[in-house]
Scaffold this active site. Structure first.
Site, PDB file in Angstrom:
ATOM      1  N   ASN A   1       0.775  -1.254  -0.045  1.00 16.92           N
ATOM      2  CA  ASN A   1       0.154  -0.025   0.011  1.00 16.92           C
ATOM      3  C   ASN A   1       0.932   1.104   0.144  1.00 16.92           C
ATOM      4  O   ASN A   1       1.492   1.691   1.037  1.00 16.92           O
ATOM      5  CB  ASN A   1      -0.880  -0.364   1.186  1.00 16.92           C
ATOM      6  CG  ASN A   1      -1.873   1.069   1.348  1.00 16.92           C
ATOM      7  OD1 ASN A   1      -1.784   2.024   0.383  1.00 16.92           O
ATOM      8  ND2 ASN A   1      -2.719   0.998   2.136  1.00 16.92           N
TER       9      ASN A   1
ATOM     10  N   ARG B   1     -12.113  15.620   7.290  1.00 14.05           N
ATOM     11  CA  ARG B   1     -12.967  15.814   6.175  1.00 14.05           C
ATOM     12  C   ARG B   1     -14.471  16.367   6.548  1.00 14.05           C
ATOM     13  O   ARG B   1     -14.880  15.685   7.521  1.00 14.05           O
ATOM     14  CB  ARG B   1     -12.851  14.882   5.145  1.00 14.05           C
ATOM     15  CG  ARG B   1     -11.587  14.591   4.363  1.00 14.05           C
ATOM     16  CD  ARG B   1     -11.989  13.428   3.201  1.00 14.05           C
ATOM     17  NE  ARG B   1     -10.547  12.693   3.093  1.00 14.05           N
ATOM     18  CZ  ARG B   1     -10.284  11.347   3.113  1.00 14.05           C
ATOM     19  NH1 ARG B   1     -11.402  10.609   3.423  1.00 14.05           N
ATOM     20  NH2 ARG B   1      -9.196  11.117   2.901  1.00 14.05           N
TER      21      ARG B   1
ATOM     22  N   HIS C   1     -13.105   2.595   0.088  1.00 12.70           N
ATOM     23  CA  HIS C   1     -12.878   1.607   1.134  1.00 12.70           C
ATOM     24  C   HIS C   1     -13.558   0.288   0.708  1.00 12.70           C
ATOM     25  O   HIS C   1     -14.046  -0.317   1.654  1.00 12.70           O
ATOM     26  CB  HIS C   1     -13.738   1.958   2.458  1.00 12.70           C
ATOM     27  CG  HIS C   1     -12.893   3.091   3.108  1.00 12.70           C
ATOM     28  ND1 HIS C   1     -13.639   4.276   3.502  1.00 12.70           N
ATOM     29  CD2 HIS C   1     -11.621   3.530   3.385  1.00 12.70           C
ATOM     30  CE1 HIS C   1     -12.699   4.995   4.392  1.00 12.70           C
ATOM     31  NE2 HIS C   1     -11.620   4.609   4.088  1.00 12.70           N
TER      32      HIS C   1
ATOM     33  N   ARG D   1      -2.687  -2.150  -3.538  1.00 11.60           N
ATOM     34  CA  ARG D   1      -3.716  -1.133  -3.194  1.00 11.60           C
ATOM     35  C   ARG D   1      -3.834   0.004  -4.142  1.00 11.60           C
ATOM     36  O   ARG D   1      -2.947   0.740  -4.260  1.00 11.60           O
ATOM     37  CB  ARG D   1      -4.008  -0.766  -1.664  1.00 11.60           C
ATOM     38  CG  ARG D   1      -5.068   0.049  -1.500  1.00 11.60           C
ATOM     39  CD  ARG D   1      -5.124   0.733  -0.084  1.00 11.60           C
ATOM     40  NE  ARG D   1      -6.378   1.480  -0.132  1.00 11.60           N
ATOM     41  CZ  ARG D   1      -6.501   2.576   0.846  1.00 11.60           C
ATOM     42  NH1 ARG D   1      -5.541   2.928   1.397  1.00 11.60           N
ATOM     43  NH2 ARG D   1      -7.730   3.078   0.828  1.00 11.60           N
TER      44      ARG D   1
ATOM     45  N   GLU E   1      -7.706  -5.499   5.205  1.00  7.01           N
ATOM     46  CA  GLU E   1      -7.533  -5.247   3.531  1.00  7.01           C
ATOM     47  C   GLU E   1      -6.412  -5.981   3.049  1.00  7.01           C
ATOM     48  O   GLU E   1      -6.664  -6.118   2.112  1.00  7.01           O
ATOM     49  CB  GLU E   1      -7.382  -3.636   3.561  1.00  7.01           C
ATOM     50  CG  GLU E   1      -8.821  -2.795   3.767  1.00  7.01           C
ATOM     51  CD  GLU E   1      -8.770  -1.597   4.087  1.00  7.01           C
ATOM     52  OE1 GLU E   1      -8.202  -1.076   4.889  1.00  7.01           O
ATOM     53  OE2 GLU E   1      -9.108  -0.651   3.087  1.00  7.01           O
TER      54      GLU E   1
END
Ligand code: AMP
Length: 396
Positions: free
Chosen positions: A7, A240, A179, A90, A383
């Site tokens: 990643n 955010r 996600h 990823r 993940e």
């Protein structure tokens, strides 16, 4: 078969080396501050942590350091890097093109480059990671796993924004969602725990970490999700905004804010940090709230309220809800967030067992009461494992 999962961020590379199909983690680590004087690699193997401090100029040098560390006598778990048969990457944005993980070739690389236009912060570093891995492991199969792929089953009615239709046709401006690898992993895991087929379950999955998103999964497929064209839409996150009236941007622009300032404000200075003025980290925020800081408390309340609203909306979208799943750093650990989200949801069949909820921290568990029609779970996401599984499947 040894599968390396990568990643790559703008100045970091996170990795895990798996033995597949046993799904055993042989080593893992995080290289940070690439391009700076004091780059740092924290490598774990044989349940020991090794800290390596050296200047790493770029991702290519970073990949070399990681591969060297994987074979070095002190830190290594393999004899030769040629033992690594495949690398799973990823990749954040796969646009409308990639409905699942794919073997990387020049066409795939060109597409990832194309989508960098919509994901300028994520796709370019992901691509740098791919190129570094191709250089370091030229014989290994390289696989891309997209955050957007799981959401390509979302129907038009949920992904088209109510803008002039040509904006979609010309620029492909639509909801994509992110996600996806995490939502898919926990939805599948939830079906397994419940003894159901993965395509026989309606579940709402809440991924609550630094970034937060929530997904409605109908018969095993994503049918709606809270993030949009970019990860800005939806839930309140660490820094955010999540959903807000876009006219605020026009208003602030008239007040003198530039596009760059607004972009930075909405992505980096808002959310939990923006409301509280204290922290984007849920642990600090909670400490401050408990100490009586009213804005920290307000940020916590708004965070939970937004999730609750989405749970209601997605219950309506699904028609029948079998399970609600919490995952991510906050979802897995913050029993107080889960309790507040689920408060007064008995009408839609959700009832938490307070003791089970409190006890389920950083582990998998059922947190709903015996008489709750909808099962509620905390499920640690993985993940990396999902990427390793996809990569192994394609390599085979
Ligand atoms: P992630 O991006 O999945 O690593 O999640 C990061 C978020 O999880 C941060 O906001 C952390 O504060 C939060 N987090 C981690 N551990 C805990 C905990 N024990 N209680 C509450 N929040 C936590």
């Amino acid at each position: 078969m040894k599968v390396l999962v990568i990643n790559a961020g703008s100045s970091s590379i996170k990795y895990q080396l798996f033995e597949m199909p046993a799904e055993k983690v042989l080593a893992k680590g995080l290289l940070e501050k690439i391009g700076e004087e004091n780059s740092q690699l924290n490598h774990f193997s044989d349940s020991k942590e090794h800290k390596i401090r050296t200047k790493v100029a770029d991702h290519s040098a970073g990949m070399k350091l990681i591969l060297d560390t994987l074979v070095a006598p002190q830190t290594g778990v393999i004899k030769n890097v040629s033992e690594i048969s495949a690398v799973g990457h990823r990749v954040v944005h796969g646009g409308e093109e990639f409905t699942g993980s794919v073997v990387i070739d020049d066409t795939v690389i060109a597409s990832i480059e194309k989508f960098a236009d919509i994901a300028p912060l994520h796709n370019p570093p992901n691509l740098t990671g791919i190129k570094a891995a191709q250089k370091g492991l030229p014989k290994a199969l390289q696989v891309a796993c997209f955050d957007t792929a799981f959401h390509t089953t979302i129907p038009k009615v949920a992904y088209i924004y109510a803008l002039p239709y040509e904006i979609y046709e010309k620029f492909r401006v639509r909801k994509y969602g992110f996600h996806g690898t995490s939502h898919r992993y926990v939805a599948r895991r939830c079906a397994k725990i419940m003894g159901r087929d993965k395509y026989d379950i309606n579940v709402i999955t809440c991924h609550l970490g630094n970034g937060c998103s929530i997904t409605a999964v109908k018969a095993g497929k994503s049918v709606d999700t809270s993030m949009g064209l970019t990860p800005l839409e939806g839930l309140v996150m660490g820094t955010r905004t999540g959903d807000f009236d876009p006219a605020i941007l026009f208003y602030l622009s008239e007040k003198g804010y530039s596009i760059d300032e607004l972009n930075n404000m909405c992505n980096k200075k808002s959310g939990l940090l923006g409301i509280s003025g204290v922290s984007n980290d849920m642990r600090n925020l909670r400490d401050q709230a408990l100490a009586g800081n009213e804005r920290a408390m307000l940020a916590f309340d708004i965070f939970c309220y937004r999730i609750k609203k989405y749970v209601g909306a997605y219950t309506a979208a699904l028609g029948r809800l079998d399970a609600l799943v919490f995952t991510g750093g906050i979802g897995e650990n913050a029993a107080d967030v889960r309790a507040q989200v689920c408060e007064n949801l008995e009408q839609i069949g959700i009832k938490i067992d307070p003791a089970a909820n409190e006890q389920t921290v950083r582990k998998e568990g059922l947190i709903s009461s015996a008489d709750s029609r909808v099962k509620v779970f905390a499920i640690p996401t993985n993940e990396e494992l999902a990427i390793a599984q996809d990569t192994f499947r394609l390599a085979e």
